[in-house]
Design a protein around this motif. Sequence first.
Motif, PDB file in Angstrom:
ATOM      1  N   THR A 753       0.867  -1.181   0.000  1.00  0.00           N
ATOM      2  CA  THR A 753       0.000   0.000   0.000  1.00  0.00           C
ATOM      3  C   THR A 753       0.898   1.224   0.000  1.00  0.00           C
ATOM      4  OG1 THR A 753      -1.797  -1.101   1.189  1.00  0.00           O
ATOM      5  CG2 THR A 753      -1.753   1.311   1.252  1.00  0.00           C
ATOM      6  N   LEU A 754       0.695   2.106  -0.968  1.00  0.00           N
ATOM      7  CA  LEU A 754       1.531   3.305  -1.119  1.00  0.00           C
ATOM      8  C   LEU A 754       0.756   4.519  -0.644  1.00  0.00           C
ATOM      9  CD1 LEU A 754       4.341   4.100  -2.354  1.00  0.00           C
ATOM     10  CD2 LEU A 754       3.093   4.693  -4.442  1.00  0.00           C
ATOM     11  N   ILE A 755       1.389   5.298   0.234  1.00  0.00           N
ATOM     12  CA  ILE A 755       0.828   6.570   0.691  1.00  0.00           C
ATOM     13  C   ILE A 755       1.691   7.667   0.090  1.00  0.00           C
ATOM     14  CG2 ILE A 755       0.299   8.046   2.663  1.00  0.00           C
ATOM     15  CD1 ILE A 755       0.488   4.278   3.082  1.00  0.00           C
ATOM     16  N   PRO A 756       1.337   8.166  -1.077  1.00  0.00           N
ATOM     17  CA  PRO A 756       2.220   9.088  -1.811  1.00  0.00           C
ATOM     18  C   PRO A 756       2.174  10.504  -1.253  1.00  0.00           C
ATOM     19  CG  PRO A 756       0.204   8.743  -3.050  1.00  0.00           C
ATOM     20  CD  PRO A 756       0.107   7.862  -1.836  1.00  0.00           C
ATOM     21  N   LEU A 757       3.135  11.302  -1.703  1.00  0.00           N
ATOM     22  CA  LEU A 757       3.274  12.677  -1.232  1.00  0.00           C
ATOM     23  C   LEU A 757       2.028  13.504  -1.519  1.00  0.00           C
ATOM     24  CD1 LEU A 757       5.048  14.998  -0.095  1.00  0.00           C
ATOM     25  CD2 LEU A 757       5.916  15.320  -2.426  1.00  0.00           C
ATOM     26  N   ASN A 758       1.418  13.323  -2.686  1.00  0.00           N
ATOM     27  CA  ASN A 758       0.260  14.127  -3.026  1.00  0.00           C
ATOM     28  C   ASN A 758      -0.908  13.891  -2.073  1.00  0.00           C
ATOM     29  OD1 ASN A 758       1.028  11.873  -4.835  1.00  0.00           O
ATOM     30  ND2 ASN A 758      -1.148  11.871  -5.378  1.00  0.00           N
ATOM     31  N   THR A 759      -0.992  12.696  -1.499  1.00  0.00           N
ATOM     32  CA  THR A 759      -2.031  12.423  -0.501  1.00  0.00           C
ATOM     33  C   THR A 759      -1.614  12.946   0.873  1.00  0.00           C
ATOM     34  OG1 THR A 759      -2.622  10.424  -1.735  1.00  0.00           O
ATOM     35  CG2 THR A 759      -3.489  10.635   0.495  1.00  0.00           C
ATOM     36  N   GLN A 760      -0.343  12.800   1.207  1.00  0.00           N
ATOM     37  CA  GLN A 760       0.148  13.309   2.498  1.00  0.00           C
ATOM     38  C   GLN A 760      -0.091  14.808   2.629  1.00  0.00           C
ATOM     39  OE1 GLN A 760       4.253  12.075   3.449  1.00  0.00           O
ATOM     40  NE2 GLN A 760       4.066  10.530   1.838  1.00  0.00           N
ATOM     41  N   ARG A 761       0.035  15.509   1.518  1.00  0.00           N
ATOM     42  CA  ARG A 761      -0.103  16.970   1.573  1.00  0.00           C
ATOM     43  C   ARG A 761      -1.500  17.425   1.994  1.00  0.00           C
ATOM     44  NH1 ARG A 761       3.498  18.318  -3.865  1.00  0.00           N
ATOM     45  NH2 ARG A 761       5.427  18.827  -2.736  1.00  0.00           N
ATOM     46  N   ASN A 762      -2.478  16.565   1.833  1.00  0.00           N
ATOM     47  CA  ASN A 762      -3.839  16.931   2.225  1.00  0.00           C
ATOM     48  C   ASN A 762      -3.999  16.992   3.744  1.00  0.00           C
ATOM     49  OD1 ASN A 762      -4.687  17.061  -0.462  1.00  0.00           O
ATOM     50  ND2 ASN A 762      -5.211  14.869  -0.514  1.00  0.00           N
ATOM     51  N   VAL A 763      -3.028  16.425   4.480  1.00  0.00           N
ATOM     52  CA  VAL A 763      -3.131  16.408   5.948  1.00  0.00           C
ATOM     53  C   VAL A 763      -1.876  17.020   6.554  1.00  0.00           C
ATOM     54  CG1 VAL A 763      -4.731  14.473   6.065  1.00  0.00           C
ATOM     55  CG2 VAL A 763      -2.276  14.016   5.951  1.00  0.00           C
ATOM     56  N   SER A 764      -1.410  18.125   6.002  1.00  0.00           N
ATOM     57  CA  SER A 764      -0.152  18.735   6.445  1.00  0.00           C
ATOM     58  C   SER A 764      -0.342  20.158   6.948  1.00  0.00           C
ATOM     59  CB  SER A 764       0.865  18.728   5.288  1.00  0.00           C
ATOM     60  OG  SER A 764       1.177  17.409   4.903  1.00  0.00           O
ATOM     61  N   SER A 765      -1.439  20.401   7.648  1.00  0.00           N
ATOM     62  CA  SER A 765      -1.715  21.733   8.175  1.00  0.00           C
ATOM     63  C   SER A 765      -1.337  21.812   9.646  1.00  0.00           C
ATOM     64  CB  SER A 765      -3.193  22.084   7.996  1.00  0.00           C
ATOM     65  OG  SER A 765      -3.512  23.273   8.692  1.00  0.00           O
ATOM     66  N   PHE A 766      -0.315  22.602   9.954  1.00  0.00           N
ATOM     67  CA  PHE A 766       0.083  22.784  11.348  1.00  0.00           C
ATOM     68  C   PHE A 766      -1.045  23.414  12.158  1.00  0.00           C
ATOM     69  CE2 PHE A 766       4.657  22.896   9.825  1.00  0.00           C
ATOM     70  CZ  PHE A 766       4.986  21.692  10.416  1.00  0.00           C
ATOM     71  N   SER A 767      -1.650  24.431  11.616  1.00  0.00           N
ATOM     72  CA  SER A 767      -2.656  25.176  12.383  1.00  0.00           C
ATOM     73  C   SER A 767      -3.825  24.282  12.779  1.00  0.00           C
ATOM     74  CB  SER A 767      -3.149  26.381  11.579  1.00  0.00           C
ATOM     75  OG  SER A 767      -3.733  25.961  10.357  1.00  0.00           O
ATOM     76  N   LYS A 768      -4.227  23.379  11.888  1.00  0.00           N
ATOM     77  CA  LYS A 768      -5.399  22.543  12.179  1.00  0.00           C
ATOM     78  C   LYS A 768      -5.092  21.468  13.209  1.00  0.00           C
ATOM     79  CE  LYS A 768      -7.603  23.459   7.742  1.00  0.00           C
ATOM     80  NZ  LYS A 768      -8.013  22.927   6.420  1.00  0.00           N
ATOM     81  N   ILE A 769      -3.936  20.812  13.096  1.00  0.00           N
ATOM     82  CA  ILE A 769      -3.611  19.805  14.106  1.00  0.00           C
ATOM     83  C   ILE A 769      -3.334  20.456  15.454  1.00  0.00           C
ATOM     84  CG2 ILE A 769      -1.162  19.743  13.462  1.00  0.00           C
ATOM     85  CD1 ILE A 769      -3.319  16.870  14.889  1.00  0.00           C
ATOM     86  N   LEU A 770      -2.716  21.632  15.457  1.00  0.00           N
ATOM     87  CA  LEU A 770      -2.457  22.325  16.722  1.00  0.00           C
ATOM     88  C   LEU A 770      -3.758  22.735  17.384  1.00  0.00           C
ATOM     89  CD1 LEU A 770       0.611  24.511  15.686  1.00  0.00           C
ATOM     90  CD2 LEU A 770       0.603  22.668  17.368  1.00  0.00           C
ATOM     91  N   GLU A 771      -4.735  23.134  16.605  1.00  0.00           N
ATOM     92  CA  GLU A 771      -6.041  23.490  17.165  1.00  0.00           C
ATOM     93  C   GLU A 771      -6.682  22.278  17.822  1.00  0.00           C
ATOM     94  OE1 GLU A 771      -9.217  25.747  18.307  1.00  0.00           O
ATOM     95  OE2 GLU A 771      -7.331  26.436  17.416  1.00  0.00           O
ATOM     96  N   LYS A 772      -6.592  21.113  17.194  1.00  0.00           N
ATOM     97  CA  LYS A 772      -7.169  19.899  17.767  1.00  0.00           C
ATOM     98  C   LYS A 772      -6.445  19.474  19.043  1.00  0.00           C
ATOM     99  CE  LYS A 772     -10.301  19.254  14.601  1.00  0.00           C
ATOM    100  NZ  LYS A 772     -11.749  19.385  14.929  1.00  0.00           N
ATOM    101  N   LEU A 773      -5.133  19.693  19.077  1.00  0.00           N
ATOM    102  CA  LEU A 773      -4.362  19.277  20.258  1.00  0.00           C
ATOM    103  C   LEU A 773      -4.599  20.184  21.464  1.00  0.00           C
ATOM    104  CD1 LEU A 773      -0.988  18.238  18.595  1.00  0.00           C
ATOM    105  CD2 LEU A 773      -2.497  16.758  19.918  1.00  0.00           C
TER     106      LEU A 773
END
Length: 898
Positions: A753-773
Amino acid sequence: MNLGFEMVRGWRDYYYEMVMMKGVSSGGRFWKSGLICGVVAVAAMFGSMLWLTTSFDSPLRILVDTDVDTDDVTAVLYLLKQPSSLFRLQAITINGNGWSNGGHAVNHLYDMLFMMGRDDIPIGVGGEGGISPNATISAHVGGYLPLIDQGVSTAGQCRYRQAIPVGEKGRLYADTNFGLRRAFLPQGKRRYIPMKQPTAQQVMKDAISAGPTTVFVMGAHTNLAIFLMTNPHLKKNIKHIYAMGGAIRQTCSPNADKSHGKTCNNIGNLWPPNANPYAEFNIFGDPFAAYTVLHSGIPITLVPLDATSTIPVDKKVYLAFEQRQNTYEAKYCFQSLKMAHDTWSGGGFFEMYSMWDSFMVGVALSQMLNLDRGGGNNAYSKMEYLNITIVTSNEPYGISNGSNPLVDGRLIPKFGVQKNGVHSGHVQTGMLDPFCLVSSEKGKCKDGYTKEAEGSESVEVLVAVSAKSSLNTNNIIDKAFYLSFLDAINSPRQSGRFDFRAQFPKYKEVLYRPKFGKNLLGKPVIFDMDMSTGDFLTLLYLLKTPVEIIDLKGIIISPNGWATAATIDVVYDVLHMMGRDDISVGLGDVFAIGEAHPSFPSIGDCKYIKAIPHGSGGFLDSDTLYGFARDLPRSPRRYTAENSVKIGAFRDTDHPGLRQMSAVDVWTDVVQSLDPEVKITVLTNGPLTNLAQILRSKAISSRIQEVYITGGHISSRDKGNVFTIPSNEYAEFNFFLDPTAAELVLGSGLNITLIPLNTQRNVSSFSKILEKLKHGNITHEARFARRLLFRLYRLQQKYPQYHHVDMFLGEVLGAVSLGGRHQNLKEAFSLKAVKVITEGGESKVGQTIIDEKEGKWVRVLESVEALAFYEHLANALADQNQTAVIGSFEEQKALWSA
């Protein structure tokens, strides 16, 4: 006439005769008699005046530029033991293109100075400045690259540095000091912090501009050359330069069988010598920089291999040192020496190993105290004035073959060198340069050769030629320097305060292992990581996922990715924090497939890894986990060079059972621990080198159930992320770092199973993960992750060299997908035939293309629901189950100090 000054001047001479000459005359008994009597007598006559006005009005100011190899460490400690009324170590700068890596080196020095009570000494490392194509040198050039290869960033080639082994016997040993660094040295408050750490050039400029300074160079001359080129007005403040480096004349000895003739060694010490038998490591590290320093007009004293070869650490010195370890610094130095001995390949240690840099320091200090005696008199070495130069290129001069950045393709040569001059020939491109390989035994390249010369190219330099013997024939140690060294390093004067164990009165080593009871364990997983920031977040996620879903069995390290091999210690610390000291960790190959030297695999090329910056946002930050590694609790487990004859070592070390496991060791242990019908799931978050090597063993590879690969980039619209090689627009780092391994793994027939860069980029927001944490229960691990992510976020906002760091956040997606059972993520998969380009130059290799004829069919994660991903990751880290058992080093300190 100032009577006080004249009397103190007399004390200076007395110190010279009794301290610096004690190896010649006193046999090491000076501190028991002569010094005490002298101090008492002078103090009785002049009270405190002696210490208010030293023999030079003020202590002689010294700046050390070092690559922090084991011998450099010993030399710095020896220097710190000298009377502070006579010598003052003003600052230390780190040479970043030598035997150690900047992030490990700076924290190593901070801990040494903390032990010695010298937190006042500034340390400079790195810098983000560059050199433009028109030779404009910007401020704060980091010194990670040789002058001729320095561009506008800290990423680049390793034409000279590839002569230094990357793993064992080289940088890994230096970064960890054979594993002794974390086992022995106490840990203070100072540490590397991104964009707050003083740079090498800043520290050098501050120290030298403050007053007359003597510079000790214990590595390549890059930092000092850059300083001289950018601060010509401060050259007058450098009184003298002392350097350990170079090799001038061939040494010959009569044949052992007493036949006629002699056996002559190669002049230099590079290995193998079939490309360049003339150069010594320190000068070879940056020949043009050494040439610049040599021709600067500043007085220079050189201590080359010619002299150090006459003062090996023979068995008598070794045994004497073993019996005299009266201070913490003496213990640290001897234990380092012992590990150097125990890990030495074959015989010849007592004939070949020397305290190279320490000997240079001894010669320098003795000479500095004896300035008015003329002729470079010192207590430890015979000296000779020689006319020398540094070879920076090979004849014929004036050619243009693509090897020489100073002249190739330029109407005006760089740095003002002459178009057909001594810098215009072929420049060695590496240890397998075809131009240099004229025979299997002896090459013709002379880059870095410290050569006797005449005419305008020569400079008169005071050179150490051979070590002086002690005049005290009653002492078993023959060399005067070693008598002085052993006395100084064991003296109670200016002694270290404690080691790591003595720092804490209640220190106790504890290993944490979980008790899962009757839990039905989930799929067994091995995690292959290159220790990027994203990999540590991934590791925390794996450890937080219920063991009923993921049973993490082992970790294998790819040290040919975003962090260097010694960063394995940070992995041990994270596991310790999470109470998982039961998980084995193994080191994999340090080179991509095909990059190791064919006859000496400890060294190799950097064809792919050259794309990772050495400075900010690269190795410097990864090796220190952006400054947070020292916040983690200290694990009793750590890298160690301990080894055993049973697995191929030349000799057993003191604790062979502690040896560091390899990646194959971990695979083998995990496979043997499972029932034959149980198969393993593999998650890879770095170059695929380890997995490609493991697949060569069918017995092991047959036990693999499936592989999740975080890597590759499948897009013809969006660019890849190999930002340091602009010509390669569509490659992704993990595949680029070893394209051959990526192609082998994809073609293996495994369930991938390949998790490519173009898919990883969809979940690369610092602001959003920091808000959840921000919300929910905050565990130690969630708090640590939030601090780490927040620092990356702020660095990315403020500094352009951190523009890429959001790519690390998406690396967690592979572990989340592997865990499964996340309906809210709305994962979408497809089957695609993919192929990795392995040929075509650096502008093509590592790219992933769709090729239904020659490609291999794999499952590709196309998309996920981003907000659900952030929510899930934050909840996993905040879950009170499988949480940290000890939160930080500060918490440990409280326990150990109670």
